[in-house]
Design a protein around this motif. Structure first.
Motif, PDB file in Angstrom:
ATOM      1  N   PRO A 131       0.820  -1.212   0.000  1.00  0.00           N
ATOM      2  CA  PRO A 131       0.000   0.000   0.000  1.00  0.00           C
ATOM      3  C   PRO A 131       0.855   1.262   0.000  1.00  0.00           C
ATOM      4  N   VAL A 132       0.272   2.348  -0.468  1.00  0.00           N
ATOM      5  CA  VAL A 132       0.933   3.647  -0.383  1.00  0.00           C
ATOM      6  C   VAL A 132       1.071   4.015   1.088  1.00  0.00           C
ATOM      7  N   PRO A 133       2.260   4.370   1.551  1.00  0.00           N
ATOM      8  CA  PRO A 133       2.447   4.654   2.984  1.00  0.00           C
ATOM      9  C   PRO A 133       1.751   5.939   3.395  1.00  0.00           C
ATOM     10  N   ASP A 134       1.246   5.944   4.634  1.00  0.00           N
ATOM     11  CA  ASP A 134       0.595   7.135   5.173  1.00  0.00           C
ATOM     12  C   ASP A 134       1.641   8.110   5.692  1.00  0.00           C
ATOM     13  N   PRO A 135       1.412   9.408   5.498  1.00  0.00           N
ATOM     14  CA  PRO A 135       2.349  10.403   6.035  1.00  0.00           C
ATOM     15  C   PRO A 135       2.126  10.644   7.513  1.00  0.00           C
ATOM     16  N   VAL A 136       3.137  11.219   8.138  1.00  0.00           N
ATOM     17  CA  VAL A 136       3.006  11.739   9.501  1.00  0.00           C
ATOM     18  C   VAL A 136       2.479  13.165   9.376  1.00  0.00           C
ATOM     19  N   LEU A 137       1.367  13.448  10.037  1.00  0.00           N
ATOM     20  CA  LEU A 137       0.701  14.735   9.853  1.00  0.00           C
ATOM     21  C   LEU A 137       0.709  15.534  11.144  1.00  0.00           C
ATOM     22  N   SER A 138       1.299  16.714  11.109  1.00  0.00           N
ATOM     23  CA  SER A 138       1.159  17.658  12.211  1.00  0.00           C
ATOM     24  C   SER A 138      -0.188  18.372  12.073  1.00  0.00           C
ATOM     25  N   ASP A 139      -0.599  19.069  13.122  1.00  0.00           N
ATOM     26  CA  ASP A 139      -1.958  19.616  13.163  1.00  0.00           C
ATOM     27  C   ASP A 139      -2.273  20.522  11.980  1.00  0.00           C
TER      28      ASP A 139
ATOM     29  N   VAL B  16       5.648  18.558   1.816  1.00  0.00           N
ATOM     30  CA  VAL B  16       4.749  18.182   2.909  1.00  0.00           C
ATOM     31  C   VAL B  16       4.270  16.738   2.722  1.00  0.00           C
ATOM     32  N   PHE B  17       3.510  16.246   3.694  1.00  0.00           N
ATOM     33  CA  PHE B  17       2.950  14.894   3.679  1.00  0.00           C
ATOM     34  C   PHE B  17       4.055  13.837   3.611  1.00  0.00           C
ATOM     35  N   ASN B  18       5.004  13.952   4.536  1.00  0.00           N
ATOM     36  CA  ASN B  18       6.160  13.068   4.553  1.00  0.00           C
ATOM     37  C   ASN B  18       5.942  11.909   5.514  1.00  0.00           C
ATOM     38  N   VAL B  19       6.428  10.727   5.137  1.00  0.00           N
ATOM     39  CA  VAL B  19       6.329   9.576   6.036  1.00  0.00           C
ATOM     40  C   VAL B  19       7.326   9.680   7.179  1.00  0.00           C
ATOM     41  N   ASP B  20       8.403  10.440   6.988  1.00  0.00           N
ATOM     42  CA  ASP B  20       9.418  10.634   8.027  1.00  0.00           C
ATOM     43  C   ASP B  20       9.936  12.062   7.895  1.00  0.00           C
ATOM     44  N   PRO B  21       9.339  13.018   8.626  1.00  0.00           N
ATOM     45  CA  PRO B  21       9.722  14.422   8.450  1.00  0.00           C
ATOM     46  C   PRO B  21      11.194  14.697   8.700  1.00  0.00           C
ATOM     47  N   GLY B  22      11.792  14.042   9.673  1.00  0.00           N
ATOM     48  CA  GLY B  22      13.205  14.284   9.949  1.00  0.00           C
ATOM     49  C   GLY B  22      14.095  13.855   8.805  1.00  0.00           C
ATOM     50  N   ARG B  23      13.832  12.683   8.245  1.00  0.00           N
ATOM     51  CA  ARG B  23      14.617  12.218   7.100  1.00  0.00           C
ATOM     52  C   ARG B  23      14.344  13.097   5.881  1.00  0.00           C
ATOM     53  N   ALA B  24      13.096  13.567   5.732  1.00  0.00           N
ATOM     54  CA  ALA B  24      12.783  14.450   4.607  1.00  0.00           C
ATOM     55  C   ALA B  24      13.615  15.722   4.670  1.00  0.00           C
ATOM     56  N   LEU B  25      13.754  16.288   5.862  1.00  0.00           N
ATOM     57  CA  LEU B  25      14.547  17.500   6.007  1.00  0.00           C
ATOM     58  C   LEU B  25      16.018  17.228   5.692  1.00  0.00           C
ATOM     59  N   ALA B  26      16.547  16.106   6.173  1.00  0.00           N
ATOM     60  CA  ALA B  26      17.930  15.758   5.858  1.00  0.00           C
ATOM     61  C   ALA B  26      18.110  15.588   4.356  1.00  0.00           C
TER      62      ALA B  26
END
Length: 242
Positions: free
Chosen positions: A100-108, A183-193
């Motif tokens: 399946p397509v992975p779900d992102p981690v969503l901040s408010d 936006v809509f990243n599965v791992d925001p920290g890795r996305a920033l890196a």
């Protein structure tokens, strides 16, 4: 769909209502970076013809990641033109419909945007003819190299053409307004890196999955945005360089 010239006789953007793809020319040989939504194959071939080029010369479709607005028309175009589809090893099973397509981690602040959802159809299961890894050369653009950029999805990639100063960021970065972390990243920290790794390549042209390409002061704008980005706050609250 809009067709926008980025580099004369080399690079055009194909802009859809949501997202975009890019057409690269090596003489008559063509490479598509991403493929728009499902059902866009006729529009893409029409755009190719409008440039005086032949859709039959489409040799490959490189997918920056597994989301529907990037994968949608790849299978149909590949079947029509015998074009090879390339994706990173970690996203390939999702592209093929095996995972399946992975779900992102969503901040408010992202929840209302996410809840509106994508308005393009889900991508059908799509073949991947070549699974790629970080640092692989892709066979176009006088040397186009994979830059693994995980975070938006596990197998997100950038594509770097150093001889032309061009970088395709996929959705690791965006330019919907100011340049920003995607936006809509599965791992925001890795996305920033990953964003910071891509920015360090200092391209002269940056082509995003969403937003207009950046062709002026590109390296400085990417570096400033990457340094200032915080995935926990809305882009409007993130300091921007003057």
């Amino acid at each position: 769909m809009d067709l926008v010239e980025v580099l004369p006789q080399r690079l055009h953007m194909l802009r859809f209502p949501i997202g975009q793809a890019y057409l690269w020319q090596d003489g008559g040989a063509l490479t598509l970076v991403d493929s728009g939504h499902a059902g866009a194959a006729d529009e893409i071939e029409g755009a190719i013809r409008s440039l005086g080029l032949l859709p039959a010369r489409l040799e490959r479709i490189v997918l920056t990641h597994c989301h529907r607005d990037h994968v949608g028309s790849a299978g149909e175009l590949s079947a029509r033109r015998d074009a090879q589809i390339l994706a990173h090893r970690l996203d390939a099973p999702v592209v093929r419909g095996e995972l399946p397509v992975p779900d992102p981690v969503l901040s408010d602040w992202k929840l209302p945007v996410w809840e509106r959802g994508l308005t393009v159809p889900a991508a059908p299961p799509t073949p991947v003819h070549r699974e790629v890894e970080d640092g692989e050369e892709l066979g176009f653009g006088d040397g186009a190299y994979v830059v693994h950029a995980p975070g938006h999805t596990d197998g997100s990639i950038g594509i770097h053409l150093p001889r032309h100063g061009v970088l395709f960021t996929g959705d690791c970065a965006a330019a919907v307004g100011p340049v920003m972390l995607g936006v809509f990243n599965v791992d925001p920290g890795r996305a920033l890196a990953s964003f910071r790794r891509l920015a360090a390549l200092a391209p002269s042209v940056a082509c995003f999955g969403h937003g207009d390409p950046l062709t002026v002061d590109t390296a400085a704008a990417l570096a400033a945005a990457a340094a200032a980005s915080d995935p926990s706050v809305p882009p409007s609250a993130t300091p921007q360089a003057d």
